[in-house]
Design an enzyme around this catalytic site. Structure first.
Site, PDB file in Angstrom:
ATOM      1  N   GLY A 135       0.851   5.282   1.441  1.00 12.98           N
ATOM      2  CA  GLY A 135       0.202   6.325   2.222  1.00 12.98           C
ATOM      3  C   GLY A 135       0.727   7.677   1.781  1.00 12.98           C
ATOM      4  O   GLY A 135       1.356   7.793   0.727  1.00 12.98           O
ATOM      5  N   ASN A 136       0.490   8.661   2.596  1.00 13.78           N
ATOM      6  CA  ASN A 136       0.969   9.996   2.248  1.00 13.78           C
ATOM      7  C   ASN A 136       2.461  10.122   2.470  1.00 13.78           C
ATOM      8  O   ASN A 136       3.147  10.818   1.742  1.00 13.78           O
ATOM      9  CB  ASN A 136       0.224  11.024   3.079  1.00 13.78           C
ATOM     10  CG  ASN A 136      -1.217  11.083   2.654  1.00 13.78           C
ATOM     11  OD1 ASN A 136      -1.508  11.485   1.538  1.00 13.78           O
ATOM     12  ND2 ASN A 136      -2.106  10.637   3.512  1.00 13.78           N
ATOM     13  N   GLY A 137       2.949   9.425   3.517  1.00 12.54           N
ATOM     14  CA  GLY A 137       4.365   9.537   3.844  1.00 12.54           C
ATOM     15  C   GLY A 137       5.235   8.641   2.994  1.00 12.54           C
ATOM     16  O   GLY A 137       6.296   9.032   2.524  1.00 12.54           O
ATOM     17  N   GLY A 138       4.810   7.407   2.799  1.00 11.13           N
ATOM     18  CA  GLY A 138       5.701   6.467   2.130  1.00 11.13           C
ATOM     19  C   GLY A 138       4.964   5.288   1.543  1.00 11.13           C
ATOM     20  O   GLY A 138       3.742   5.294   1.424  1.00 11.13           O
ATOM     21  N   THR A 139       5.754   4.249   1.225  1.00  8.13           N
ATOM     22  CA  THR A 139       5.205   3.063   0.585  1.00  8.13           C
ATOM     23  C   THR A 139       5.516   1.862   1.464  1.00  8.13           C
ATOM     24  O   THR A 139       6.623   1.747   1.991  1.00  8.13           O
ATOM     25  CB  THR A 139       5.875   2.871  -0.791  1.00  8.13           C
ATOM     26  OG1 THR A 139       5.779   4.121  -1.485  1.00  8.13           O
ATOM     27  CG2 THR A 139       5.192   1.807  -1.605  1.00  8.13           C
ATOM     28  N   VAL A 140       4.535   0.970   1.607  1.00  9.79           N
ATOM     29  CA  VAL A 140       4.734  -0.209   2.445  1.00  9.79           C
ATOM     30  C   VAL A 140       4.868  -1.444   1.549  1.00  9.79           C
ATOM     31  O   VAL A 140       4.055  -1.652   0.640  1.00  9.79           O
ATOM     32  CB  VAL A 140       3.560  -0.389   3.435  1.00  9.79           C
ATOM     33  CG1 VAL A 140       3.790  -1.615   4.313  1.00  9.79           C
ATOM     34  CG2 VAL A 140       3.388   0.858   4.296  1.00  9.79           C
ATOM     35  N   ASP A 184      -2.307   9.238  15.267  1.00  9.70           N
ATOM     36  CA  ASP A 184      -2.765   8.973  13.903  1.00  9.70           C
ATOM     37  C   ASP A 184      -3.695   7.757  13.877  1.00  9.70           C
ATOM     38  O   ASP A 184      -3.560   6.853  13.049  1.00  9.70           O
ATOM     39  CB  ASP A 184      -1.549   8.754  12.989  1.00  9.70           C
ATOM     40  CG  ASP A 184      -1.889   8.969  11.522  1.00  9.70           C
ATOM     41  OD1 ASP A 184      -2.972   9.521  11.229  1.00  9.70           O
ATOM     42  OD2 ASP A 184      -1.080   8.559  10.663  1.00  9.70           O
ATOM     43  N   GLY A 243       0.830  -1.194   0.000  1.00 10.64           N
ATOM     44  CA  GLY A 243       0.000   0.000   0.000  1.00 10.64           C
ATOM     45  C   GLY A 243       0.861   1.239   0.000  1.00 10.64           C
ATOM     46  O   GLY A 243       2.077   1.172   0.198  1.00 10.64           O
TER      47      GLY A 243
HETATM   48  P1  ATP Z   1      -1.017   7.605   5.963  1.00 17.45           P
HETATM   49  O1  ATP Z   1       0.208   7.713   5.157  1.00 17.45           O
HETATM   50  O2  ATP Z   1      -1.888   8.808   5.878  1.00 17.45           O
HETATM   51  O3  ATP Z   1      -0.726   7.185   7.361  1.00 17.45           O
HETATM   52  P2  ATP Z   1      -1.854   4.901   5.407  1.00 17.45           P
HETATM   53  O4  ATP Z   1      -1.880   4.422   6.832  1.00 17.45           O
HETATM   54  O5  ATP Z   1      -2.926   4.344   4.512  1.00 17.45           O
HETATM   55  O6  ATP Z   1      -1.953   6.461   5.315  1.00 17.45           O
HETATM   56  P3  ATP Z   1       0.710   3.638   5.153  1.00 17.45           P
HETATM   57  O7  ATP Z   1       0.924   3.673   6.610  1.00 17.45           O
HETATM   58  O8  ATP Z   1       1.859   3.991   4.268  1.00 17.45           O
HETATM   59  O9  ATP Z   1      -0.482   4.598   4.745  1.00 17.45           O
HETATM   60  O10 ATP Z   1       0.203   2.182   4.795  1.00 17.45           O
HETATM   61  C1  ATP Z   1      -0.217   1.845   3.504  1.00 17.45           C
HETATM   62  C2  ATP Z   1      -0.954   0.523   3.548  1.00 17.45           C
HETATM   63  O11 ATP Z   1      -0.024  -0.535   3.758  1.00 17.45           O
HETATM   64  C3  ATP Z   1      -1.942   0.416   4.701  1.00 17.45           C
HETATM   65  O12 ATP Z   1      -3.182   0.939   4.353  1.00 17.45           O
HETATM   66  C4  ATP Z   1      -2.000  -1.078   4.941  1.00 17.45           C
HETATM   67  O13 ATP Z   1      -3.015  -1.644   4.145  1.00 17.45           O
HETATM   68  C5  ATP Z   1      -0.641  -1.573   4.489  1.00 17.45           C
HETATM   69  N1  ATP Z   1       0.201  -1.910   5.655  1.00 17.45           N
HETATM   70  C6  ATP Z   1       0.875  -1.048   6.434  1.00 17.45           C
HETATM   71  N2  ATP Z   1       1.558  -1.678   7.401  1.00 17.45           N
HETATM   72  C7  ATP Z   1       1.315  -3.002   7.229  1.00 17.45           C
HETATM   73  C8  ATP Z   1       1.725  -4.203   7.925  1.00 17.45           C
HETATM   74  N3  ATP Z   1       2.537  -4.159   8.982  1.00 17.45           N
HETATM   75  N4  ATP Z   1       1.260  -5.385   7.465  1.00 17.45           N
HETATM   76  C9  ATP Z   1       0.436  -5.426   6.394  1.00 17.45           C
HETATM   77  N5  ATP Z   1       0.011  -4.354   5.707  1.00 17.45           N
HETATM   78  C10 ATP Z   1       0.434  -3.146   6.110  1.00 17.45           C
END
Ligand code: ATP
Ligand code: MG
Length: 361
Positions: free
Chosen positions: A163-168, A271, A161
């Site tokens: 988010g606004n800050g980075g990529t997971v 958050d 996924g």
């Molecule tokens: P923001 O950047 O505003 O906090 P966000 O929480 O959607 O938004 P990220 O924290 O970068 O953004 O996470 C992106 C996505 O990655 C999440 O919505 C989630 O579905 C997935 N993700 C994050 N951490 C994990 C994890 N530990 N295990 C599985 N999926 C995860």
């Protein structure tokens, strides 16, 4: 033996201490004894006990007996799941022997530090006491779960996924043979700020709760920070369609316990939102992305274009805020999860996702 991670709860006279063990197959009796001694330094613990289904205590004094305990526990966990319950941690009751003064008349010292050959048991000497048997709780966690992690041993796989800050990313730690989630955040900051962020993140090693995502490590490669945490195979709550009240109720219990734990460490989450509530197919719910590093939060905020719909009014208006602000966000998040189908908001009705919510029902 089953190899999934478990939570061990050490019952001590001064309270319970939970530790996640990601690779129980590599755990040996001595590791666990060292861990118990660390939380009960005043007692001479020589063994521990667990309770069977009728409440009888069974003593564990060897690796064989430890294996028997783990296999009993895995059966109990499976039964709890079949009955729709969240598995309880494995509870162990330390047993103190006679004091060393009475038993060890020759004053012999045994080096109980785990050998470096055991990847899951590496620990570094305590810089404060320089006493090989005294370890901080952070080290305890490393002994039980982590081992050392280096950037080159972590192989990123698919993107989970953005988010606004980075990529997971989903990633694989080759040495630890473990799947991870790695959040990569590009940050254009000085080396001094990088060092500050790393030191602020150190508190994450101390977070030890079944309701908080386990932190493994973080490192900078050039101008990107990678934060490695436990991977949650059910993803975050924002991808699920309307969550029914009975499931949401169970989720709420875990979320509140997670927040209470953070607040007990004087950490505000800052958050709370569905995308920061993660679930797995073991039926666990854990919080992630809480703001322990002011520098990291500030650095991300410079490029932040995200939503603040979950933010409490006092935060929006720039006033001082405290745990009430987290509580506000919990309320908005759950309202959203419950009304999602009604609003037709990001409705995703896939059989696989419905299946993922089964352990929680
Ligand atoms: P923001 O950047 O505003 O906090 P966000 O929480 O959607 O938004 P990220 O924290 O970068 O953004 O996470 C992106 C996505 O990655 C999440 O919505 C989630 O579905 C997935 N993700 C994050 N951490 C994990 C994890 N530990 N295990 C599985 N999926 C995860
Ligand atoms: Mg997030």
């Amino acid at each position: 033996m089953d190899t999934e991670g478990i939570v061990i709860r050490i019952k001590t006279p001064s309270g319970d201490m939970d530790s996640s063990v990601d690779c129980p197959a590599l755990l040996n009796f001595n590791d666990l004894l060292v861990a118990i001694r660390d939380v009960m330094p005043e007692a001479t613990v020589t063994a521990f006990e667990y309770e069977d289904e009728v409440g009888d205590r069974i003593t564990v004094r060897s690796d064989e007996e430890l294996k028997a305990m783990l296999s009993y526990y895995y059966n109990t966990m499976n039964e709890q799941r079949i009955n729709g319950l969240l598995p309880e941690p494995l509870q162990i009751f330390p047993r103190a022997g006679k004091t060393p003064g009475i038993r060890n008349i020759h004053g012999l010292k045994v080096n109980t530090r785990p050998s470096s050959a055991n990847e899951c048991s590496q620990a570094t000497p305590d810089p404060v006491t320089n006493n090989s048997l005294k370890k901080s709780s952070a080290e305890l966690k490393k002994i039980l779960t982590n081992g050392q992690m280096n950037a080159q041993d972590i192989h990123c796989q698919e993107q989970l996924g953005q988010g606004n800050g980075g990529t997971v990313y989903k990633a694989y730690h080759v040495l630890g043979k473990r799947v991870l989630a790695v959040k990569v955040i590009p940050l254009d900051i000085t080396e001094e700020l990088q060092r500050q962020i790393m030191s602020e993140l150190e508190i994450l090693y101390k977070c030890d709760s079944p309701y908080i995502i386990t932190f493994y490590t973080a490192f900078f490669v050039e101008n990107r920070i990678s934060i490695c945490t436990e991977f949650m195979d059910g993803g975050s709550l924002d991808v699920y369609s309307r969550i029914p009240e009975n499931v949401l109720g169970r989720i709420a219990v875990s979320v509140v316990k997670g927040l209470t734990y953070l607040w007990s460490l004087k950490i505000l989450h800052r958050d709370v939102k569905p995308s920061n509530m993660l679930v797995n197919t073991r039926g666990q719910v854990k919080l992630c992305d809480f703001g322990v590093s002011t520098q990291l939060v500030n650095s991300i905020a410079q490029t932040y274009v995200g939503t603040n719909v979950y933010m409490a009014p006092e935060r929006l208006s720039g006033e001082q805020y405290g745990i009430h602000a987290d509580v506000w966000s919990v309320g908005i998040s759950f309202m959203e999860c419950f009304l999602r189908g009604v609003w037709k908001h990001r409705e995703i009705v896939l059989p696989s996702l419905q299946q993922k919510s089964l352990p929680l029902c």
